[in-house]
Design a protein around this motif. Structure first.
Motif, short mmCIF file in Angstrom:
data_model
loop_
_atom_site.label_atom_id
_atom_site.label_comp_id
_atom_site.label_asym_id
_atom_site.label_seq_id
_atom_site.Cartn_x
_atom_site.Cartn_y
_atom_site.Cartn_z
N ASP A 1 0.83 -1.21 0.00
CA ASP A 1 0.00 0.00 0.00
C ASP A 1 0.86 1.25 0.00
O ASP A 1 0.55 2.23 -0.70
CB ASP A 1 -0.92 -0.02 1.22
N LEU A 2 1.94 1.25 0.76
CA LEU A 2 2.84 2.42 0.76
C LEU A 2 3.55 2.57 -0.58
O LEU A 2 3.80 3.69 -1.03
CB LEU A 2 3.87 2.27 1.88
N HIS A 3 3.85 1.46 -1.24
CA HIS A 3 4.45 1.54 -2.58
C HIS A 3 3.45 2.05 -3.59
O HIS A 3 3.78 2.83 -4.48
CB HIS A 3 4.97 0.16 -2.98
N ARG A 4 2.20 1.63 -3.48
CA ARG A 4 1.17 2.08 -4.41
C ARG A 4 0.89 3.57 -4.24
O ARG A 4 0.62 4.28 -5.20
CB ARG A 4 -0.12 1.28 -4.20
N ARG A 5 0.96 4.06 -3.03
CA ARG A 5 0.74 5.49 -2.76
C ARG A 5 1.97 6.33 -3.05
O ARG A 5 1.96 7.54 -2.82
CB ARG A 5 0.32 5.69 -1.31
N LYS A 6 3.08 5.70 -3.48
CA LYS A 6 4.34 6.38 -3.78
C LYS A 6 4.95 7.06 -2.56
O LYS A 6 5.62 8.08 -2.67
CB LYS A 6 4.16 7.41 -4.90
N VAL A 7 4.69 6.49 -1.39
CA VAL A 7 5.34 6.99 -0.18
C VAL A 7 6.71 6.34 -0.03
O VAL A 7 7.72 7.02 0.16
CB VAL A 7 4.46 6.71 1.05
N TRP A 8 6.73 5.03 -0.13
CA TRP A 8 7.99 4.28 -0.17
C TRP A 8 8.12 3.73 -1.58
O TRP A 8 7.67 2.62 -1.89
CB TRP A 8 7.99 3.15 0.85
#
Length: 780
Positions: free
Chosen positions: A208-215
């Motif tokens: 989820d963090l990768h999809r949101r471009k956070v990580w």
């Protein structure tokens, strides 16, 4: 009757006349923290005693399993005091310094044994402390990940959303790399554990963090990819699903953990045009203008945001895929392929693993020779999900793979799908797959096979003929020599051929720099013609000086050209050589003829240079101020300095001009090819092959009943046909606007004007009647 808590509060504060509840006391303590130290210590002691009592009850198994109901008052008092202390902790940092750590230890030790309400209250209190920066998320991340595995659906949603939004808020302004690395290490460690529940929640959080471009860095992408080798099949399937861009990363019944952003209300689409800007600045009141300007500013911001996103992403459809960030792509593909060969999972899971291997091979141009014979086991027309399998075959083909390794698979596709006894759907799929493979590896196609496949363009089935024509159009561009002469048409490059295996074109110069030279050469004649009109001569002496200057430069250029010709092995010589050749006329006739041709060329060049006229040096310098390239050209003409074409130095405007010329050339080629353009190898590798494009889209003809049903359906909207008079007779609601115009009373001035005009017309008619010649009667 006051409760014991209220009596204790009144006795502690000395206010026997007023009753204080926890919310009231909380607001008063926030307003005057120093005046309520005794109440704080009292409630903190009550919290500790309630906590010890609850832990003793848990140690004695004081639950409903033993047949004795748990004491709900203890849990309720503990939850109330926990929330109260969490709200007042920012105002008493010294007195409540150990309170956050006590909550963390309490949840770590007995989270699974707590009642659902108390567990949610303690979690909310801990979230409140984290949001107020009293305790760091690094100390509580592991606790929140464990809370998601308890089995409480409400608590799982609360803990997951808190983790995601806390990390997103932490990186909102700038990336906090040290803290991100610490949090990533915790999640990576949990992902490698054999406990399936914890590993799954860690994987879902990372995805989820990768999809949101956070990580969105390489560490997170590689951790997600390495989850494909987890011993648990559920974790492996979840990782494969995310890598294949599935909508949900979970596999199973956890459908509420998608972690998507909250749906936003769709805003009305506003077009930014001149009329909207004019209305926002000139029309309406000041308040309405202010609203319109704010609306326009929002539109401009959204447009700029879309442009940034489009420029960042480009045309790459796999921009969000973690497969593009693999550190060891070859090792990942080999390891996953070996697991695929030894896997005993169901067919759907094997297909997912096969797709991931194929996409990795295509993205990174890997060489996995054992993969193509393995695909031959599934290439059958009756195979389930055969189009998805063939899309994976196309994805795994690229120019770095030896054609000998793919040739058996290629022949099997042609033999199994493209033959006279096959169905039209299978033939269409086979031809489309052949076209896509040949687009990536054209060396697989032979002349005889191509001629046989092109004959399908005469098929009566429209999908088959269109697929064959697409294959024909492809080879007209990449290799027309394989086609029969009548099938070649008019290709853009008749001598085009595919690159040999291993052949690489290395640019020795700036790409497309020749376009700039061609453009300069084409525009030089126009510049000279324009300068002829602008030249003003002060006398014959000035013209003579210019001509002399040109002659000197022209002679130098001619000598330079002759030296080049001599080095190239030509026979162009100077005038002295011509004289010596004339003396030895009888020795070599052919040499004399060649020398005469060279002398003629020199005379032509000299005559051209004498006829040219240029403006003064100052005029050329002023014209060159606008362009660095023009200044270099001027320096090369006057001082024999090498131009930018030879020294390789280009300005920013030169690069911009190259882009414009390249765009014009591409547009011209696309128009000449009727919209067909062969993409580059990089675009083909990054492009994800869609299985639906390989299928045959056969449009079935409607039967007579279906056509009549469609006609009646269209007539129902318009209603039954009626004549205009019938409509007027049954019309309700008064007369029409046209009828009202006839009945409208005319103004007095209009009436008088109309009467005066009528009188004038009558007088004119009488005058014409009296003077008109009616002619004689024939019988008189």
């Amino acid at each position: 009757m006051a409760s014991p808590l209220e009596m204790d509060l009144m006795s502690a504060s000395g206010r026997s006349s007023e009753k204080l509840s926890l919310p009231t006391l909380q607001s008063k303590m926030k307003a005057d923290p120093e005046g309520y130290n005794s109440e704080l210590s009292l409630i903190y002691n009550q919290f500790k005693s309630s906590l010890e009592l609850f832990l003793q009850q848990a140690a004695l198994n004081f639950t409903s399993v033993s047949g004795i109901a748990s004491d709900s008052t203890v849990a309720k008092d503990l939850g109330d005091r926990t929330m109260f202390l969490a709200h007042v902790t920012p105002f008493y940092p010294k007195e409540l310094a150990q309170f956050p750590n006590e909550l963390v230890r309490f949840l770590e030790s007995s989270a699974k044994n707590l009642p659902s309400g108390l567990r949610v209250h303690v979690t909310q209190a801990l979230i409140l402390l984290i949001n107020r920066n009293i305790i760091d998320i690094k100390e509580t991340l592991e606790v929140f990940m464990v809370l998601q595995t308890v089995g409480d659906r409400v608590l799982k949603t609360l803990a997951f959303s808190h983790v995601i939004h806390s990390i997103k808020r932490m990186n909102q302004k700038h990336k906090n790399d040290p803290k991100n690395r610490a949090l990533q290490n915790i999640l990576f460690k949990m992902l490698q554990q054999e406990d399936e529940a914890k590993a799954k929640r860690a994987l879902i959080t990372l995805c989820d963090l990768h999809r949101r471009k956070v990580w969105f860095e390489d560490r997170t992408a590689n951790a997600i990819c390495m989850a494909c080798f987890h011993p648990s099949p559920r974790i492996m399937i979840a990782a494969l699903s995310f890598l294949l861009d599935f909508e949900k990363t979970e596999y199973g019944d956890d459908s509420d953990d998608s972690g998507e952003d909250e749906p936003t209300t769709p805003q009305p689409q506003v077009v930014l045009n001149k009329e909207a800007v004019y209305k926002a600045t000139h029309k309406g009141t000041s308040a309405s203008k202010k609203k319109k300007k704010a609306k326009l500013e929002r539109v401009v911001r959204s447009m700029k945001k879309k442009q940034r996103i489009s420029s960042a992403e480009g045309t790459n459809s796999n921009y969000l895929s973690p497969l593009t960030h693999l550190n060891d792509a070859q090792g990942f593909a080999e390891k996953l392929f070996s697991r695929l060969q030894s896997s005993k999972e169901r067919f759907e899971v094997k297909m997912m693993m096969l797709k991931v291997v194929a996409r990795t091979v295509g993205l990174h141009h890997l060489i996995l020779l054992n993969f193509y014979p393995h695909l031959q086991n599934y290439v059958q027309p009756h195979q389930r999900d055969v189009t998805n399998l063939l899309a994976s075959v196309v994805q795994a083909c690229h120019e770095m793979v030896p054609p000998d390794a793919v040739e058996p698979l290629f022949k099997q596709i042609v033999n199994q799908f493209v033959h006279d006894r096959s169905r039209p759907e299978a033939i269409t799929v086979g031809l489309n797959v052949v076209r896509e493979i040949c687009l990536r590896m054209p060396l697989l196609m032979t002349e005889d096979l191509l001629q046989d496949l092109v004959l399908y363009r005469k098929s009566n089935e429209k999908p088959v003929s269109s697929a064959a024509r697409a294959l024909l159009a492809l080879f007209r561009e990449i290799c027309p020599s394989l086609l029969v002469k009548k099938d070649r048409g008019r290709p853009s490059n008749p001598k085009a051929r595919p690159k040999a295996f291993g052949e690489v074109h290395v640019d020795s110069n700036i790409p497309d720099a020749e376009l700039l030279e061609e453009d300069d050469g084409a525009s030089s004649d126009d510049d000279i013609d324009g300068q002829r009109d602008d030249v003003t001569t002060d006398g014959d002496n000035q013209d003579d000086d210019d001509v002399d200057h040109i002659e000197e430069g022209g002679s130098d250029e001619i000598n330079g050209d002759d030296s080049d010709l001599e080095m190239d092995g030509g026979d162009g010589n100077t005038e002295e050589d011509e004289a010596s050749d004339e003396d030895d006329y009888n020795s070599d006739v052919s040499a004399e003829e060649e020398n005469e041709e060279g002398s003629d060329e020199e005379e032509i060049n000299e005559s051209k240079t004498k006829k040219r006229k240029f403006s003064t040096f100052e005029g050329q310098l002023n014209a060159a101020d606008n362009s660095l390239r023009a200044l270099k050209k001027l320096a090369g003409e006057n001082g024999n300095v090498s131009s930018s074409a030879s020294d390789g130095i280009l300005s920013n405007e030169d690069f911009q001009r190259i882009k414009e010329l390249k765009a014009k050339r591409d547009a011209r080629s696309v128009l000449a090819q009727h919209g067909f353009k062969v993409p580059s190898a990089e675009k083909l590798s990054m492009k994800r092959v869609d299985a639906s494009t390989l299928e045959a889209h056969i449009k079935r003809k409607y039967t007579k009943e279906e056509r009549l049903a469609l006609i009646r359906e269209g007539r129902e909207e318009t209603g039954k046909y009626r004549s205009r008079t019938a409509v007027k007779q049954k019309k309700t609601g008064g007369s029409s606007n046209r009828e009202k115009e006839h009945k409208k009373a005319m103004p007095l001035v209009a009436k008088r004007k109309k009467i005066a005009q009528a009188r004038v017309e009558k007088k004119k008619q009488k005058r014409r009647a009296s003077t008109q010649f009616r002619g004689r009667k024939a019988w008189k």
